[in-house]
Design a protein around this motif. Sequence first.
Motif, PDB file in Angstrom:
ATOM      1  N   ILE A 165       0.843  -1.197   0.000  1.00 28.75           N
ATOM      2  CA  ILE A 165       0.000   0.000   0.000  1.00 28.75           C
ATOM      3  C   ILE A 165       0.877   1.245   0.000  1.00 28.75           C
ATOM      4  CG2 ILE A 165      -1.983  -1.096   1.102  1.00 28.75           C
ATOM      5  CD1 ILE A 165      -1.126   0.177   3.740  1.00 28.75           C
ATOM      6  N   PHE A 166       0.337   2.311  -0.631  1.00 31.95           N
ATOM      7  CA  PHE A 166       1.057   3.569  -0.736  1.00 31.95           C
ATOM      8  C   PHE A 166       0.093   4.703  -0.402  1.00 31.95           C
ATOM      9  CE2 PHE A 166       3.122   0.487  -3.369  1.00 31.95           C
ATOM     10  CZ  PHE A 166       4.481   0.724  -3.217  1.00 31.95           C
ATOM     11  N   TYR A 167       0.554   5.613   0.456  1.00 34.55           N
ATOM     12  CA  TYR A 167      -0.262   6.764   0.823  1.00 34.55           C
ATOM     13  C   TYR A 167      -0.192   7.801  -0.291  1.00 34.55           C
ATOM     14  CZ  TYR A 167      -1.858  10.985   3.109  1.00 34.55           C
ATOM     15  OH  TYR A 167      -2.524  12.142   3.410  1.00 34.55           O
ATOM     16  N   LYS A 168      -1.336   8.258  -0.746  1.00 32.21           N
ATOM     17  CA  LYS A 168      -1.402   9.159  -1.883  1.00 32.21           C
ATOM     18  C   LYS A 168      -1.089  10.591  -1.468  1.00 32.21           C
ATOM     19  CE  LYS A 168      -4.788   8.556  -4.790  1.00 32.21           C
ATOM     20  NZ  LYS A 168      -3.951   8.367  -6.008  1.00 32.21           N
ATOM     21  N   ASP A 169       0.138  10.969  -1.693  1.00 30.85           N
ATOM     22  CA  ASP A 169       0.606  12.311  -1.364  1.00 30.85           C
ATOM     23  C   ASP A 169       1.628  12.692  -2.434  1.00 30.85           C
ATOM     24  OD1 ASP A 169       1.834  14.600  -0.402  1.00 30.85           O
ATOM     25  OD2 ASP A 169       1.783  13.947   1.688  1.00 30.85           O
ATOM     26  N   ASP A 170       1.211  13.481  -3.423  1.00 26.11           N
ATOM     27  CA  ASP A 170       2.093  13.839  -4.532  1.00 26.11           C
ATOM     28  C   ASP A 170       3.362  14.528  -4.054  1.00 26.11           C
ATOM     29  OD1 ASP A 170       0.356  12.782  -6.367  1.00 26.11           O
ATOM     30  OD2 ASP A 170      -0.641  14.681  -6.808  1.00 26.11           O
ATOM     31  N   ALA A 171       3.224  15.427  -3.078  1.00 25.50           N
ATOM     32  CA  ALA A 171       4.378  16.185  -2.597  1.00 25.50           C
ATOM     33  C   ALA A 171       5.425  15.274  -1.967  1.00 25.50           C
ATOM     34  CB  ALA A 171       3.932  17.243  -1.596  1.00 25.50           C
TER      35      ALA A 171
END
Length: 451
Positions: free
Chosen positions: A157-163
């Motif tokens: 799983i990956f947390y969606k945070d572009d920055a």
Amino acid sequence: MYTLHHPLLMLRNRFHFSRVQMIAIGSFHSKQTMASAAGTLLAEGKTKEIYELTDRPGHVVLQSKDRITAHNALRSDEMAGKAAISNSTTEMIFEYLGRAGIRTHYVASRDDKSFVARRCEMIPIEWVTRRIATGSFLKRNAGVPEGYRFYPVKLEIFYKDDAAGDPQWSFEQLLATKMKCGGRDVAQLEVDIMMKTTVCVFELLEKAWASLDCALVDMKIEFGVDIQTGEILLADVIDSDSWRLWPSGDRRLMKDKQVYRDLAEVTPQALETVKKNFAWIAEKVKLFSRPTRGQVVVLMGSASDMKHSSEIKATCGGHGVVCSLRVTSAHKGPDETLRILAEIEGGHIPTVLVAVAGRSNGLGPVLAGNTALPVINCPPVSADWAAQDIWSSLRLPSGLGCTTVLSPQAAALQALQILALSDHVVWAKLKATQLNTWIALKNSDFEINKE
């Protein structure tokens, strides 16, 4: 309703427009075109836009763009025709999953570039399933050779945070955030359901692609919470940006967006190659939902066995498989039994036979002794004589191979499992049924134990 809340990062509280989709549906609807009036633009990302539907509360329009991006949008190009290709791919995939029984967001096609879906608050987690080690996994796991196969599949799983570059999280980190989306806690129950569903979705699509001699290497999906029902549903699009595909299992033949990512220079000719690859995928996924060719034939010893046999037919029909009922007695009319058998074999359709005969069951053994088709005994035994009658189905002469199942539903499921060996559509329905049973049990356990 569209803010993605994250308790540990509340100061950021930023809106991930780049990948947010306000979509989801509780159950599958057959293919249809819906001409609803699109209203306010709710969100716009790199490759799609989401509009509210003015005449359908709780629904949105998700519209694709003619744009392709990679490396967190550091590479971005216009690609005429991509919107229609991506939308078609997404619609075909969600229709296939919906027919199988997966709870998705899709409602109906709207036009060639958009579809109608239910409005959700997205859970800002990207769920990645891997069968073959490649790409970023190799960079994060030095020493693992490319091509290493995961059994069972690897789930990340990956947390969606572009920055922050969409950092990888552990499941413990996800639970520790005490995230809330759409008024629902993303706790152990929700995480378990998303984990189980993610693997099932991958396996269904892996099986479908395998039927076309193409390996599904890995894929990513997302979930959202329906703002009206509170149900967690498979959301986001599933198109050529969602997976890696290797035809014939050969990386050199890949058809997915990795071709675009790997370009040393983006030229019109290179973009046309990528577009052709995407169009190839869009055409192939149309083959996923082909009609089931196999059949089940129930042969009953007399019309008095109709209720028993009808239960078998109903279960088969519920999984999209044709089930025919025939009446014949191997004791009283063996010639007619063999004639019906010859008729079935002459159709050259993948068939499983179910013999429904009480008392002295000669039907199943006679069928098994005269055909190479699989035969299942499902005798309608009575309470008074079950202990005696069952032996005619269990104790067979040597050289005969027919199994015995007492429950009509179990007989049907066994027949379906046999057909599923060579039919990914039947297999998908069985797997989705198992998933939904698991989820129902999980929810029931939660309800009786919650404070």
